[in-house]
Design a protein around this motif. Structure first.
Motif, short mmCIF file in Angstrom:
data_model
loop_
_atom_site.label_atom_id
_atom_site.label_comp_id
_atom_site.label_asym_id
_atom_site.label_seq_id
_atom_site.Cartn_x
_atom_site.Cartn_y
_atom_site.Cartn_z
N PHE A 262 99.12 137.60 8.16
CA PHE A 262 98.54 136.90 9.01
C PHE A 262 98.53 137.62 10.61
O PHE A 262 99.08 138.69 10.53
CB PHE A 262 99.00 135.35 9.23
CG PHE A 262 100.56 135.63 9.75
CD1 PHE A 262 100.71 135.64 11.34
CD2 PHE A 262 101.62 135.83 8.98
CE1 PHE A 262 102.29 135.82 11.55
CE2 PHE A 262 102.92 136.03 9.23
CZ PHE A 262 103.31 136.02 10.70
N PHE B 200 101.24 129.41 3.85
CA PHE B 200 102.32 129.96 4.71
C PHE B 200 103.58 129.25 4.51
O PHE B 200 104.68 129.77 4.64
CB PHE B 200 101.67 129.83 6.10
CG PHE B 200 102.57 130.39 7.37
CD1 PHE B 200 102.36 131.63 7.67
CD2 PHE B 200 103.61 129.64 7.82
CE1 PHE B 200 103.24 132.31 8.67
CE2 PHE B 200 104.49 130.14 8.79
CZ PHE B 200 104.18 131.48 9.10
N THR C 126 95.74 127.10 3.18
CA THR C 126 96.32 128.24 4.11
C THR C 126 97.45 127.75 4.57
O THR C 126 98.52 128.58 4.68
CB THR C 126 95.31 128.37 5.21
OG1 THR C 126 93.82 128.72 4.49
CG2 THR C 126 95.64 129.93 6.06
N VAL D 104 96.58 131.65 15.22
CA VAL D 104 97.29 132.26 14.20
C VAL D 104 96.21 132.26 13.04
O VAL D 104 95.87 131.09 12.70
CB VAL D 104 98.55 132.03 13.42
CG1 VAL D 104 99.03 132.70 12.55
CG2 VAL D 104 99.56 131.62 15.06
N SER D 105 95.74 133.40 12.59
CA SER D 105 94.80 133.47 11.51
C SER D 105 95.01 134.36 10.20
O SER D 105 96.09 135.01 10.32
CB SER D 105 93.38 134.02 12.15
OG SER D 105 93.15 133.13 13.24
N MET D 106 94.19 134.32 9.38
CA MET D 106 94.66 135.03 8.09
C MET D 106 93.91 136.39 8.13
O MET D 106 92.72 136.27 8.47
CB MET D 106 94.11 134.25 6.82
CG MET D 106 94.94 132.87 6.37
SD MET D 106 96.75 133.39 6.46
CE MET D 106 96.66 134.05 4.71
N HIS E 68 87.76 134.84 9.76
CA HIS E 68 89.21 134.61 9.59
C HIS E 68 89.62 133.23 9.78
O HIS E 68 89.36 132.77 10.84
CB HIS E 68 90.03 135.55 10.40
CG HIS E 68 89.61 137.22 10.15
ND1 HIS E 68 90.21 137.81 9.05
CD2 HIS E 68 88.76 137.97 10.71
CE1 HIS E 68 89.93 138.98 9.12
NE2 HIS E 68 88.77 139.19 10.05
N ASN F 160 92.33 136.05 0.93
CA ASN F 160 93.59 135.68 1.56
C ASN F 160 94.69 135.76 1.00
O ASN F 160 94.78 135.50 -0.69
CB ASN F 160 93.59 134.20 2.00
CG ASN F 160 92.29 134.01 3.03
OD1 ASN F 160 92.25 134.59 4.17
ND2 ASN F 160 91.36 133.17 2.79
N GLN G 141 99.41 141.88 14.08
CA GLN G 141 99.50 141.63 12.55
C GLN G 141 100.67 141.97 11.85
O GLN G 141 101.42 142.76 11.84
CB GLN G 141 98.35 142.14 12.00
CG GLN G 141 97.76 141.75 10.76
CD GLN G 141 96.54 142.75 10.22
OE1 GLN G 141 95.66 142.87 11.07
NE2 GLN G 141 96.43 142.93 8.96
#
Length: 342
Positions: A199, A125, A121, A185-187, A283, A195, A149
């Motif tokens: 994010f 990014f 991940t 911070v998450s997907m 997530h 995914n 988001q």
């Protein structure tokens, strides 16, 4: 004739069961809607070793209810981080660690990465940022006291969460020491392992978390979900129920006390954590805001339409991938009034 009547009765019964499942939603929802979030390799050290001990896992809750998780395709791959303690994500990075400075039309914020816990991940990014794919994208969904988001890259209709740097959707990376606390911070995703590029930043404050019902509400929700799982366990509608309510299957029975305290102190959205979800939903947390959380809060209060889209676009102008320097961050905070994540 009797056969037709039987078919009609079966259809009515099926519709009734589906309606019941649709009625079950997360008790902290707003307006009755469930809140959910939808090149170069990054240099990392060796991955954090996964524990080989028999940790309590959320999927064990299904087994205790007499549900065979494997027959439902539920086989979570959770990293049990034995080298870090709960709350380490709120610490500042080491000098020289890779960070991202996100430049938006409302100001800048900086985030640290967790490449050992979420390597694929983080790489995704960083690659997208270096390639300029995030440039001029917007924060298209803003829900005050919940999330901010954005980051949708590409126009592929088959990639609802944006196009990843790999060109395809990729798997979740859940870790039992990373949480959707405020500033995490998450997907975004739409199901397991979907995914892409989108994010979100968890924006829920400790006060908002408490006002939403806090841990008591989460526990009540899980008791309700367990009852429903029991009701459906011998039904062919079990898979449909799980698909509908997957994000609500947060098993509060096995969450350590220090995790509860972490959320009570900092705020956030615990039910988005994949490590404690009984049906492998959640997530991936891959970064944490370390400077500029006030900018995120500024984005969170912009005027939005009925779809939570800002009336005036909030744009990611560019993202700089750089190395962390304590002196530089301190200077930035003094000059701009930004603050570290709580």
């Amino acid at each position: 004739m009797n056969t037709n009547k039987l078919r009609r009765l079966s259809s009515v019964a099926l519709c009734a069961l589906i309606c019941i499942s649709a009625a079950i939603s997360f008790s902290g929802c707003e307006n009755g809607k469930t809140q959910s979030a939808t090149s170069d390799e990054v240099a990392t050290t060796s991955p954090v070793p996964a524990s080989t001990a028999d940790e309590a896992t959320a999927v064990g809750a299904l087994e205790s209810l007499g549900i065979d998780a494997s027959t439902l395709g539920i086989e979570p791959n959770i990293l049990h981080d034995t080298e870090n303690s709960v709350g380490f994500q709120l610490e500042m990075p080491n000098e020289g660690d890779t960070v991202a400075v996100v430049h938006t039309t409302l100001g800048d914020f900086t985030m640290r990465f967790f490449p050992e816990q979420a390597p694929k991940t983080v790489t995704n990014f960083i690659n997208l940022a270096k390639e300029g794919k995030y440039n001029n994208t917007t924060f298209h969904r803003v829900v005050r006291d919940f999330i901010v988001q954005g980051g949708h890259c590409g126009n592929d209709e088959n990639a609802p969460n944006g196009t990843s740097s790999y060109g395809t959707e990729f798997e979740d990376e859940f870790c039992d020491k990373l949480f959707n606390v405020r500033g995490a911070v998450s997907m975004a995703n739409s199901a397991q392992d979907t995914n892409g590029s989108q994010f979100f930043i968890n924006q829920t404050s400790a006060e908002a978390y408490k006002n939403n019902g806090g841990w008591a509400k989460l526990e009540s929700n899980w008791e309700n979900i367990k009852t429903q799982l029991l009701n459906y366990k011998d039904s062919n509608l079990l898979s449909a129920f799980i698909q509908k309510n997957g994000n609500n299957c947060y098993d509060t029975d096995i969450v350590p006390n220090e995790v509860r305290v972490l959320y009570e102190t900092n705020g956030g959205n615990p039910y988005l954590d994949g490590a404690y979800n009984a049906v492998d939903r959640g997530h991936t947390v891959f970064a944490q805001i370390i400077d500029g959380m006030d900018v995120v809060d500024k984005i969170a209060v912009v005027k939005v339409d009925d779809d939570d889209k800002p009336v005036e676009n909030v744009v990611i102008k560019s993202i700089d991938i750089t190395t962390y320097s304590p002196q530089a961050t301190q200077t930035t905070s003094q000059n701009t009034g930004t603050t570290s994540a709580e």
